[in-house]
Scaffold this motif. Structure first.
Motif, PDB file in Angstrom:
ATOM      1  N   ARG A   7       0.242  -1.981   9.396  1.00 45.44           N
ATOM      2  CA  ARG A   7       0.737  -0.706   8.858  1.00 45.44           C
ATOM      3  C   ARG A   7       0.101  -0.468   7.498  1.00 45.44           C
ATOM      4  O   ARG A   7       0.078  -1.359   6.653  1.00 45.44           O
ATOM      5  CB  ARG A   7       2.256  -0.738   8.698  1.00 45.44           C
ATOM      6  CG  ARG A   7       2.992  -0.668  10.015  1.00 45.44           C
ATOM      7  CD  ARG A   7       4.473  -0.604   9.775  1.00 45.44           C
ATOM      8  NE  ARG A   7       4.928  -1.851   9.137  1.00 45.44           N
ATOM      9  CZ  ARG A   7       6.170  -2.059   8.705  1.00 45.44           C
ATOM     10  NH1 ARG A   7       7.059  -1.100   8.833  1.00 45.44           N
ATOM     11  NH2 ARG A   7       6.504  -3.202   8.169  1.00 45.44           N
ATOM     12  N   THR A   8      -0.400   0.747   7.283  1.00 46.48           N
ATOM     13  CA  THR A   8      -0.972   1.070   5.979  1.00 46.48           C
ATOM     14  C   THR A   8       0.156   1.396   5.011  1.00 46.48           C
ATOM     15  O   THR A   8       1.152   2.004   5.379  1.00 46.48           O
ATOM     16  CB  THR A   8      -1.924   2.276   6.078  1.00 46.48           C
ATOM     17  OG1 THR A   8      -1.200   3.380   6.603  1.00 46.48           O
ATOM     18  CG2 THR A   8      -3.095   1.969   6.993  1.00 46.48           C
ATOM     19  N   ARG A   9      -0.021   0.998   3.783  1.00 49.37           N
ATOM     20  CA  ARG A   9       0.988   1.267   2.772  1.00 49.37           C
ATOM     21  C   ARG A   9       0.898   2.738   2.349  1.00 49.37           C
ATOM     22  O   ARG A   9      -0.203   3.262   2.171  1.00 49.37           O
ATOM     23  CB  ARG A   9       0.767   0.393   1.551  1.00 49.37           C
ATOM     24  CG  ARG A   9       1.001  -1.069   1.832  1.00 49.37           C
ATOM     25  CD  ARG A   9       0.771  -1.897   0.589  1.00 49.37           C
ATOM     26  NE  ARG A   9       0.985  -3.312   0.846  1.00 49.37           N
ATOM     27  CZ  ARG A   9       0.583  -4.271   0.051  1.00 49.37           C
ATOM     28  NH1 ARG A   9      -0.072  -3.994  -1.042  1.00 49.37           N
ATOM     29  NH2 ARG A   9       0.826  -5.534   0.361  1.00 49.37           N
ATOM     30  N   PRO A  10       2.017   3.379   2.175  1.00 44.63           N
ATOM     31  CA  PRO A  10       1.961   4.778   1.706  1.00 44.63           C
ATOM     32  C   PRO A  10       1.432   4.841   0.279  1.00 44.63           C
ATOM     33  O   PRO A  10       1.806   4.034  -0.573  1.00 44.63           O
ATOM     34  CB  PRO A  10       3.414   5.245   1.785  1.00 44.63           C
ATOM     35  CG  PRO A  10       4.221   3.992   1.744  1.00 44.63           C
ATOM     36  CD  PRO A  10       3.375   2.918   2.386  1.00 44.63           C
ATOM     37  N   ARG A  11       0.552   5.785   0.047  1.00 45.96           N
ATOM     38  CA  ARG A  11      -0.023   5.939  -1.290  1.00 45.96           C
ATOM     39  C   ARG A  11       0.973   6.626  -2.203  1.00 45.96           C
ATOM     40  O   ARG A  11       1.677   7.540  -1.799  1.00 45.96           O
ATOM     41  CB  ARG A  11      -1.302   6.781  -1.220  1.00 45.96           C
ATOM     42  CG  ARG A  11      -2.425   6.078  -0.491  1.00 45.96           C
ATOM     43  CD  ARG A  11      -3.656   6.937  -0.500  1.00 45.96           C
ATOM     44  NE  ARG A  11      -4.747   6.284   0.223  1.00 45.96           N
ATOM     45  CZ  ARG A  11      -5.896   6.868   0.496  1.00 45.96           C
ATOM     46  NH1 ARG A  11      -6.091   8.117   0.145  1.00 45.96           N
ATOM     47  NH2 ARG A  11      -6.833   6.220   1.148  1.00 45.96           N
ATOM     48  N   LYS A  12       0.969   6.187  -3.452  1.00 47.77           N
ATOM     49  CA  LYS A  12       1.863   6.814  -4.424  1.00 47.77           C
ATOM     50  C   LYS A  12       1.260   8.151  -4.843  1.00 47.77           C
ATOM     51  O   LYS A  12       0.094   8.227  -5.222  1.00 47.77           O
ATOM     52  CB  LYS A  12       2.036   5.919  -5.650  1.00 47.77           C
ATOM     53  CG  LYS A  12       2.808   4.654  -5.358  1.00 47.77           C
ATOM     54  CD  LYS A  12       3.017   3.844  -6.621  1.00 47.77           C
ATOM     55  CE  LYS A  12       3.791   2.578  -6.320  1.00 47.77           C
ATOM     56  NZ  LYS A  12       3.954   1.759  -7.537  1.00 47.77           N
TER      57      LYS A  12
END
Length: 42
Positions: A7-12
């Protein structure tokens, strides 16, 4: 051996309401340019 699903981390998101990067750059460079022009020997 099985790997967990990737899973890709959500960008801030950039902070809202603050000055943009362009305006911050202009805020820093504009006075420096004017100071160099004013202090240049004539």
């Amino acid at each position: 051996m099985s790997y967990p699903p990737f899973r890709t981390r959500p960008r801030k998101a950039p902070p809202r309401g603050g000055p943009s990067l362009v305006s911050l750059t202009l805020l820093i460079t504009a006075p420096a340019v004017f100071a160099v022009a004013a202090l240049r020997p004539r």
